[in-house]
Design a protein around this motif. Structure first.
Motif, PDB file in Angstrom:
ATOM      1  N   ARG C  12       0.835  -1.208   0.000  1.00  9.34           N
ATOM      2  CA  ARG C  12       0.000   0.000   0.000  1.00  9.34           C
ATOM      3  C   ARG C  12       0.862   1.248   0.000  1.00  9.34           C
ATOM      4  O   ARG C  12       1.620   1.491   0.941  1.00  9.34           O
ATOM      5  CB  ARG C  12      -0.903   0.024   1.243  1.00  9.34           C
ATOM      6  N   ASN C  13       0.748   2.031  -1.060  1.00  9.12           N
ATOM      7  CA  ASN C  13       1.409   3.343  -1.181  1.00  9.12           C
ATOM      8  C   ASN C  13       2.906   3.281  -0.848  1.00  9.12           C
ATOM      9  O   ASN C  13       3.427   4.119  -0.129  1.00  9.12           O
ATOM     10  CB  ASN C  13       0.758   4.374  -0.252  1.00  9.12           C
ATOM     11  N   THR C  15       6.706   3.739  -1.153  1.00  7.21           N
ATOM     12  CA  THR C  15       7.701   4.585  -1.806  1.00  7.21           C
ATOM     13  C   THR C  15       9.066   4.219  -1.240  1.00  7.21           C
ATOM     14  O   THR C  15       9.198   3.988  -0.040  1.00  7.21           O
ATOM     15  CB  THR C  15       7.410   6.072  -1.544  1.00  7.21           C
ATOM     16  N   ASN C  30       4.998   5.281  -4.859  1.00  6.15           N
ATOM     17  CA  ASN C  30       3.611   5.058  -4.471  1.00  6.15           C
ATOM     18  C   ASN C  30       3.013   3.794  -5.092  1.00  6.15           C
ATOM     19  O   ASN C  30       1.975   3.840  -5.740  1.00  6.15           O
ATOM     20  CB  ASN C  30       2.797   6.292  -4.888  1.00  6.15           C
ATOM     21  N   ASN C  32       1.128   0.252  -5.395  1.00  4.45           N
ATOM     22  CA  ASN C  32       0.015  -0.465  -4.764  1.00  4.45           C
ATOM     23  C   ASN C  32      -0.200  -1.775  -5.492  1.00  4.45           C
ATOM     24  O   ASN C  32      -0.310  -1.786  -6.720  1.00  4.45           O
ATOM     25  CB  ASN C  32      -1.273   0.351  -4.851  1.00  4.45           C
ATOM     26  N   GLY C  67       4.792   4.157   3.291  1.00  7.59           N
ATOM     27  CA  GLY C  67       3.799   3.165   2.908  1.00  7.59           C
ATOM     28  C   GLY C  67       3.812   1.965   3.831  1.00  7.59           C
ATOM     29  O   GLY C  67       4.519   1.944   4.840  1.00  7.59           O
ATOM     30  N   GLU C 220       7.150   2.767 -11.185  1.00  3.17           N
ATOM     31  CA  GLU C 220       5.692   2.826 -11.151  1.00  3.17           C
ATOM     32  C   GLU C 220       5.083   1.566 -11.742  1.00  3.17           C
ATOM     33  O   GLU C 220       5.585   1.036 -12.742  1.00  3.17           O
ATOM     34  CB  GLU C 220       5.209   4.054 -11.935  1.00  3.17           C
TER      35      GLU C 220
END
Lengths: 302, 270, 359
Positions: C12-13, C15, C30, C32, C67, C220
């Protein structure tokens, strides 16, 4: 790597603390005390009189005569100049002897290479005093060289070649002492060299001399500089070779400093000379760092 | 007309004529003096320079010379104290410097380790002498041990650092991944794998300590004479065959340890 | 009836920023994703994309910048690696060189203080599973690459981890062995029922082995989906290009919607689904796989598409069509090899559903 939630700072400090204490207290400490002593007055009975004075440094160039007048005394300047010249000559000779040997070794098969390099390092790990002493047996009166001359009738029993206690004897001793330190870095930089570069240069019409001048020398330059520094610096402060082979007659910086603490007992002057030697070495090291940086920048530019 | 069919000897472009011979001379220059020294130690003549015959008498004489025996014992005491100390300090430093990532005192600390190599030996010797004298520390052999520990550190450090750098850092992570905590990872993985490097470092430090002369000469007071210092005083009094004998033994000892180190290291690398 | 899926790993999120001196590198931005229990999940991307970083964060080898990561609904970011019930297979295997095969495999069980008889039986059980039982007394350097690979697998499986993390485990093997190991890994995963998280840069590996794939680029996550989904309908240009070969043709939208029309820069009009947010005269990029395009002979006055390159591959051929400034790659099946040659003019056709407007 940095594992989550683990404090490394504490570990690092604990691990490095013994190093900081030992080197800090027993290496940097003595150098600082020596710097202080070099700024003190000497005591007539040997040792130090705790009063600020520049006499230690002044003595390098000037002397006080019977009438308490200060006059220029070139004696120590001559010793410094001689140390410098001998160190330079020893460096140059080591380069001359070491370069082809380093090249030859670097071109051998891995097995042979390892054995030869091991043979180069062995003298470095053996006692320098003993290795220098061996030259007394060779150069000395009635030694190996003179007896062989005798044997072949080139020299009669009574006369001597007077090889010992000369600058040449010291020079041989210096080269002999530090030659391995010249060969190792040159070898290291040559070993990495790509042989195909030499083939390419020959393909482009270079002869063997041009190969050395245009390819091998420039590419092994970091090793040449490194080796030269490794030889020059200890030569400058050498004590054993001038003491044993120069017989204390041809003083060099190193033996002069030692003399101040063993016989002359002029500590501030000895400390001042030691500071002077240290300064010279630091200058050489800074010069080396500059050269290295230039080389690195040059390498990065490509 | 018949063309000459004589083939010119082939030579690789990177093979320079004469370099091999030059290298032979180079090794001769390095080893012949040592060889001569050892030969003369078996000379039966009382005058070191004149060869009269083969004999072990000078070696035998060493064993009845109390001064030499005391000096030898001192040398070993110093080396057996200074080399382990230097090795322990070097091991912890290498762990912090190689495995510690980037941190503020990194450069400073690696500078400290190389400092004894940078400063000319005679300067270190004189400075240490002044230091001990002005602090009034006169503990005999302990002074010598302290001085030796300092300059042995960089020599012990080099092979340990190399061993640690050659070790896959993932091994320690793998152990952590397999449920072993920091302490047991060090005990079961890092230390066993680092042992050869540590032993190498110890051997080099030991040889350097045994061989040291200048610093010991300046720092050792009366009663703290080591073997090289004793040899120096013998040489100064005049060359005698006994010096040759004890020198040969010292050379043999150093070469033995270094050869051991070499074979040991080769085994690690394979 | 759908079985309810259990979340094995929730990212979750997340970084991760690496700091070295003054320079900062964002390895993950970020991120997920959810990995289900019993799944063979692959993190796919080019080198340096952050996939290994994500794996190391799950294992606990890096500290997280921001995160959270949950393992079966339990927060694990504050646990050291030895407290996390996950095990890793390293890229270079990282077998302990001073321990034999048996001791390597038993290492984790011993640290977990299992009793001696269980350690022995479990170690041999796992060695049996990877067919390395007879090598138990060998040292790692006496094993081939493939054998070391099996030991590394056994070592990580022995403590029965809840999730097995594999960091490019096949990349050090040669091609033949790599293909055999793919199959074995997949079988192993099905037999043990352990969730596998597999990191690779090899798209073929990812497509053949995975239940689901997450494509990652520059820190990403680009797309998460089943292999077919990712191949057939990539969500962006990066995914389209990274996996398989793709034609990305530029054109203009004429009509949007289910029966949309786009005109390529080559002048061809295509009938395809155009998402409703694209309006008339918007510039669009159209994605189509080379093997989906069918060509037939045409003539100079009817078509501007000319065969500019013809590359013979033995069992097929690839040809390049050129028109104005656009290049279109087409795979030619073996039966058509004889029909076309360089500089022929051709016309092209493809099923409507195989072309797609892409971001």
């Amino acid at each position: 790597m940095n594992i989550q939630g683990e404090n490394k700072t504490q570990n690092r400090i604990l691990s490095l603390l013994p190093l900081w204490i030992v080197i800090g207290f027993f290496m940097i400490g003595p150098l600082l005390v020596m710097a202080v002593v070099s700024l003190m007055e000497s005591n007539v009975y040997g040792g130090v009189h705790f009063k600020f004075s520049l006499s230690g440094y002044r003595q390098i160039l000037f002397d006080t005569n019977l009438f308490d007048e200060i006059e220029f005394n070139p004696a120590y300047l001559i010793i410094i100049a001689r140390s410098f010249m001998l160190a330079l000559a020893a460096t140059f000779l080591s380069l001359l002897i070491g370069f082809p040997a380093a090249y030859f070794i670097s071109r051998q098969s891995d097995r042979v290479k390892n054995i030869l390099i091991f043979l180069v390092t062995i003298p470095f790990w053996t006692n320098l005093l003993i290795r220098t002493f061996a030259w007394i047996i060779i150069l000395g009166k009635g030694g190996v060289i003179e007896s062989s001359f005798n044997f072949f009738g080139l020299l009669d029993e009574e006369s001597s070649l007077n090889l010992m206690y000369t600058n040449s004897a010291i020079l041989i001793g210096l080269v002999y002492s530090y030659l391995p330190l010249m060969v190792l870095p040159i070898y290291a930089s040559m070993e990495k060299m790509d042989l195909r570069l030499l083939e390419a240069a020959t393909d482009l019409y270079s002869n063997r001399i041009e190969l050395i001048r245009k390819i091998i020398l420039p590419l092994s330059m970091p090793g040449l500089i490194g080796g030269s520094i490794l030889v020059f610096v200890p030569c400058l402060g050498a004590f054993i070779a001038p003491d044993l082979l120069g017989g204390g007659k041809k003083l060099l910086l190193g033996s002069l400093i030692q003399f101040q603490f063993s016989y002359a007992r002029n500590w501030p002057f000895g400390a001042a000379m030691a500071m002077f030697l240290l300064a010279l070495v630091i200058l050489v090291l800074i010069f080396n760092a500059r050269l290295n940086r230039k080389h690195r920048e040059y390498a990065n530019q490509k | 007309m018949q063309t000459k069919n004589k083939k010119r000897k082939f030579r690789y472009v990177w093979n320079f004529p004469g370099f091999g011979g030059w290298t032979a001379i180079f090794f001769g220059f390095l080893y012949i003096p040592i060889f001569i020294l050892v030969c003369y130690s078996f000379n039966s003549s009382k005058f070191a320079m004149i060869w009269t015959g083969f004999s072990f008498r000078w070696y035998a004489k060493l064993f009845s010379n109390d001064d030499i025996q005391t000096a030898t014992i001192n040398s070993f005491i110093v080396a057996f104290a200074a080399a382990p100390l230097a090795t322990i300090i070097a091991t912890f430093s290498a762990l912090a410097l190689v495995r510690g990532g980037e941190f503020r005192f990194r450069e400073f600390s690696s500078g400290l380790i190389t400092l004894p190599l940078m400063v000319p030996e005679i300067v270190t010797a004189v400075a240490t002498l002044i230091f001990f004298a002005s602090l009034g520390i006169n503990l005999g052999l302990i002074n010598v041990i302290i001085a030796h520990t300092v300059f042995c550190i960089p020599f012990a450090f080099m092979p340990i650092k190399a061993a640690l750098e050659a070790m896959d850092p993932n091994l320690e992570l793998a152990a952590r991944d397999l449920y072993s905590d920091k302490t047991s990872t060090f005990k079961t993985i890092t230390l066993p794998l680092l042992t050869p490097g540590i032993l190498s470092g110890f051997m080099l430090a030991f040889v350097i300590s045994i061989d040291d002369f200048i610093i010991t000469l300046m720092v050792a007071g009366g009663g703290a004479t080591t073997l090289p210092v004793y040899i120096y005083s013998m040489v100064k009094m005049g060359v005698s065959p006994e010096v040759n004998a004890v020198s040969s033994l010292m050379l043999a000892f150093s070469i033995f340890i270094v050869t051991l180190y070499w074979f040991f290291n080769r085994k690690i690398n394979n | 009836m759908m079985e309810k899926k259990v979340n094995a790993i929730d990212v979750r999120n997340v970084t991760k920023i690496y700091t070295s001196g003054n320079a900062q590198t964002k390895a993950l931005k970020n991120a997920n994703l959810t990995i289900y229990d019993n799944e063979f999940f692959t993190l796919l991307g080019p080198s340096g994309c952050g996939k290994t970083t994500l794996l190391r964060l799950i294992a606990g080898f890096e500290d997280i910048t921001d995160g959270s990561i949950n393992l079966f609904n339990q927060e694990i970011v504050n646990l050291p690696p030895n407290k996390r019930p996950v095990n890793t297979v390293f890229q270079q295997y990282s077998l302990f060189p001073h321990l034999n095969v048996y001791e390597n495999v038993a290492f984790g069980l011993r640290r977990l203080k299992k009793d001696a008889s269980f350690v022995e039986s479990r170690t041999f059980e796992v060695l049996e599973l990877v067919q390395m039982k007879e090598y138990a007394n060998r040292k790692p350097n006496q094993l081939s690459g493939g054998q070391q690979q099996r030991v590394a697998l056994a070592r990580a499986l022995a403590p029965e981890p809840k999730v097995l993390l594999l960091d490019e485990p096949l990349s050090a093997l040669d091609l033949k062995l790599r293909q055999a190991m793919r199959f074995e890994l997949k079988t192993l995963q099905r037999e043990t029922g352990i969730t596998f998280v597999f990191v690779t840069h090899d798209q073929e590996e990812a497509l053949t082995m995975s239940d689901r794939i997450a494509v990652i680029n520059e820190g990403e996550i680009q797309q998460i989906g089943e292999p077919e989904q990712i191949y057939e309908s990539p969500s962006n240009k990066f995914v389209a290009n990274f996996i398989g070969e793709a034609n990305l043709l530029s054109g203009v939208c004429k009509t949007s919607g289910e029966n949309g029309v786009c005109e390529l820069d080559t002048g061809h009009e295509l009938n395809l689904f155009v998402p409703p947010h694209i309006k008339q005269n918007d510039k669009v990029t159209i994605f189509i796989r080379p093997e989906r395009i069918k060509i037939e002979k045409s003539s100079k006055d009817k078509s501007q598409l000319r065969i500019s390159e013809f590359t013979y591959l033995g069992n097929a051929a690839t040809i390049q069509l050129k028109s104005n400034n656009q290049l279109i790659n087409v795979n030619l099946p073996i039966e058509d090899l004889k029909i076309f040659k360089k500089d022929d003019y051709v016309d092209l056709h493809f099923p409507k559903e195989s072309a797609q407007v892409i971001d």
